[in-house]
Scaffold this active site. Structure first.
Site, PDB file in Angstrom:
ATOM      1  N   ASP A  79       0.656  -7.504 -33.353  1.00  6.64           N
ATOM      2  CA  ASP A  79       0.726  -8.916 -33.089  1.00  6.64           C
ATOM      3  C   ASP A  79       2.155  -9.089 -32.333  1.00  6.64           C
ATOM      4  O   ASP A  79       2.827  -8.266 -32.460  1.00  6.64           O
ATOM      5  CB  ASP A  79       0.715  -9.755 -34.377  1.00  6.64           C
ATOM      6  CG  ASP A  79       0.126 -10.941 -34.312  1.00  6.64           C
ATOM      7  OD1 ASP A  79      -0.159 -11.632 -33.003  1.00  6.64           O
ATOM      8  OD2 ASP A  79      -0.195 -11.758 -35.264  1.00  6.64           O
ATOM      9  N   LYS A 106      -9.387 -16.021 -35.707  1.00  6.41           N
ATOM     10  CA  LYS A 106      -8.570 -16.845 -36.871  1.00  6.41           C
ATOM     11  C   LYS A 106      -8.437 -18.067 -36.481  1.00  6.41           C
ATOM     12  O   LYS A 106      -8.493 -18.693 -35.472  1.00  6.41           O
ATOM     13  CB  LYS A 106      -7.191 -15.964 -36.537  1.00  6.41           C
ATOM     14  CG  LYS A 106      -6.232 -16.631 -37.513  1.00  6.41           C
ATOM     15  CD  LYS A 106      -4.643 -15.811 -37.691  1.00  6.41           C
ATOM     16  CE  LYS A 106      -3.845 -16.714 -36.642  1.00  6.41           C
ATOM     17  NZ  LYS A 106      -2.475 -16.065 -36.427  1.00  6.41           N
TER      18      LYS A 106
HETATM   19  C1  R5P Z   1      -0.016 -16.610 -33.736  1.00  2.00           C
HETATM   20  O1  R5P Z   1      -0.974 -16.836 -32.995  1.00  2.00           O
HETATM   21  C2  R5P Z   1       1.120 -15.580 -33.568  1.00  2.00           C
HETATM   22  O2  R5P Z   1       0.429 -14.604 -32.521  1.00  2.00           O
HETATM   23  C3  R5P Z   1       1.027 -14.834 -34.953  1.00  2.00           C
HETATM   24  O3  R5P Z   1      -0.347 -14.273 -35.538  1.00  2.00           O
HETATM   25  C4  R5P Z   1       1.479 -15.593 -36.131  1.00  2.00           C
HETATM   26  O4  R5P Z   1       2.543 -16.465 -35.625  1.00  2.00           O
HETATM   27  C5  R5P Z   1       1.825 -15.026 -37.486  1.00  2.00           C
HETATM   28  O5  R5P Z   1       2.370 -15.921 -38.336  1.00  2.00           O
HETATM   29  P1  R5P Z   1       2.189 -15.629 -39.853  1.00  2.00           P
HETATM   30  O6  R5P Z   1       2.856 -14.281 -40.112  1.00  2.00           O
HETATM   31  O7  R5P Z   1       2.836 -16.679 -40.512  1.00  2.00           O
HETATM   32  O8  R5P Z   1       0.554 -15.530 -40.244  1.00  2.00           O
END
Ligand code: R5P
Length: 309
Positions: free
Chosen positions: A233, A207
């Site tokens: 996540d 990502k």
């Molecule tokens: C970032 O690396 C975290 O692990 C999450 O993937 C991130 O904070 C998710 O944020 P959002 O829901 O705004 O995409």
């Protein structure tokens, strides 16, 4: 031995206490009319707080949570040091110091993502908060901290614990996925743990975050045709990461996609945005949210048992 909380840790504290063989004691926390916080160890809890080591459950989120946590730790520390001097003249004004024994359990550690100086002049907020907390307790258990390295050498012991075993159990019972996906490299360890516990296939995406609301995934062939996939996540904030990952999975033939996380921040509109992209969202209760179906208490108990030993 008491597990105590202010406003943010009550539900988890009540679940945690029996897992540690302790009693739960609610401390007083409220707001003045101007929004500033007020905390107090009630008179009828002073004995419990002094009798044995104390576990405070408190989130450092939102900003008011950081302050409430520090004020609660200071109030507990004064009670344990026997410093009860007060202007109302209530007795006793002082008692013997009962020594160390204040432990902090943090379900959601706010500011965890500002764990580096990405641009010159920035505060490394995750470290600043960790150092403030370490000054007023004797050990900290933190649930699924985004990147633990930033707190590894604090002046008090820190136990990094994870709700992934409980999330794996929930997914096994409610979703029965064939495939676990990490939506970025940062979540690989957590998602792999879930995949291993469930005996599922696993992969990850790469990502790039463009800004707080926009992310891009590198295209990748995933063997998900005809499969039920769970994306795992540490946190879901805007939901952008999960929505983009789910779109990629559905394009490649996944029959259903679920999202699971420890920290359900679900910032403005995230729940309805996610509803258009995934078949289900499952979170722990580290933060109060409408998708909180997994208790944070067992994971925090694992860390606290180590600290208390
Ligand atoms: C970032 O690396 C975290 O692990 C999450 O993937 C991130 O904070 C998710 O944020 P959002 O829901 O705004 O995409």
């Amino acid at each position: 031995m008491p597990v105590v909380s202010g406003s943010s840790g009550r539900v988890i504290g009540e679940a945690l206490a029996p897992l540690l063989g302790m009693e739960f004691v609610a401390l007083e926390s409220r707001r003045f009319p101007d929004g500033e916080g007020y905390v107090r160890v009630p008179s009828d809890s002073i004995e419990a707080v002094r009798a044995e080591p104390v576990v405070l459950v408190s989130n450092t989120y939102p900003d008011s949570g950081v302050l409430e946590t520090i004020l609660l730790l200071e109030a507990i520390g004064d009670v344990r040091r026997g410093n009860l001097s007060n202007y109302k003249g209530q007795e006793p004004q002082s008692l013997p110091d009962v020594g160390n024994g204040v432990f902090l359990a943090i379900p959601y550690y706010g500011y965890s993502r500002q764990d580096k100086r990405f641009s010159p002049g920035e505060a490394i907020s995750a470290r600043v908060i960790g150092e403030m907390l370490a000054r007023c307790c004797d050990g900290i258990a933190i649930l699924d901290l985004h990147a633990p390295a930033i707190l590894e050498d604090l002046s008090v012991p820190v136990e990094f614990v994870s709700a992934m075993p409980e999330i794996a159990e929930l997914l096994a019972n409610e979703v029965e996925p064939d495939f676990i996906l990490s939506p970025d490299k940062g979540a690989i360890a957590r998602a792999t743990e879930v995949a291993n516990l469930m005996g599922c296939e696993f992969s990850y995406l790469e990502k790039t975050r463009i800004d707080a609301h926009t992310i891009e995934h590198q295209p990748k062939d995933l063997d998900v045709n005809g499969k039920v996939v769970a994306i795992v996540d540490d946190m879901i904030s805007t939901g952008g990461t999960i929505c983009r990952a789910s779109d990629a999975l559905l394009r490649q033939g996944a029959t259903a996609v679920h999202a699971a996380c420890t920290h359900g921040l679900f910032t403005a509109g995230a729940i309805s945005r996610l509803a258009n992209h995934v078949d289900g969202v499952h979170s722990s209760d580290s933060l109060p949210n409408p998708r909180a179906v997994v208790s944070s208490a067992p994971a925090l108990a694992r860390g606290l048992k180590i600290l208390l030993e």
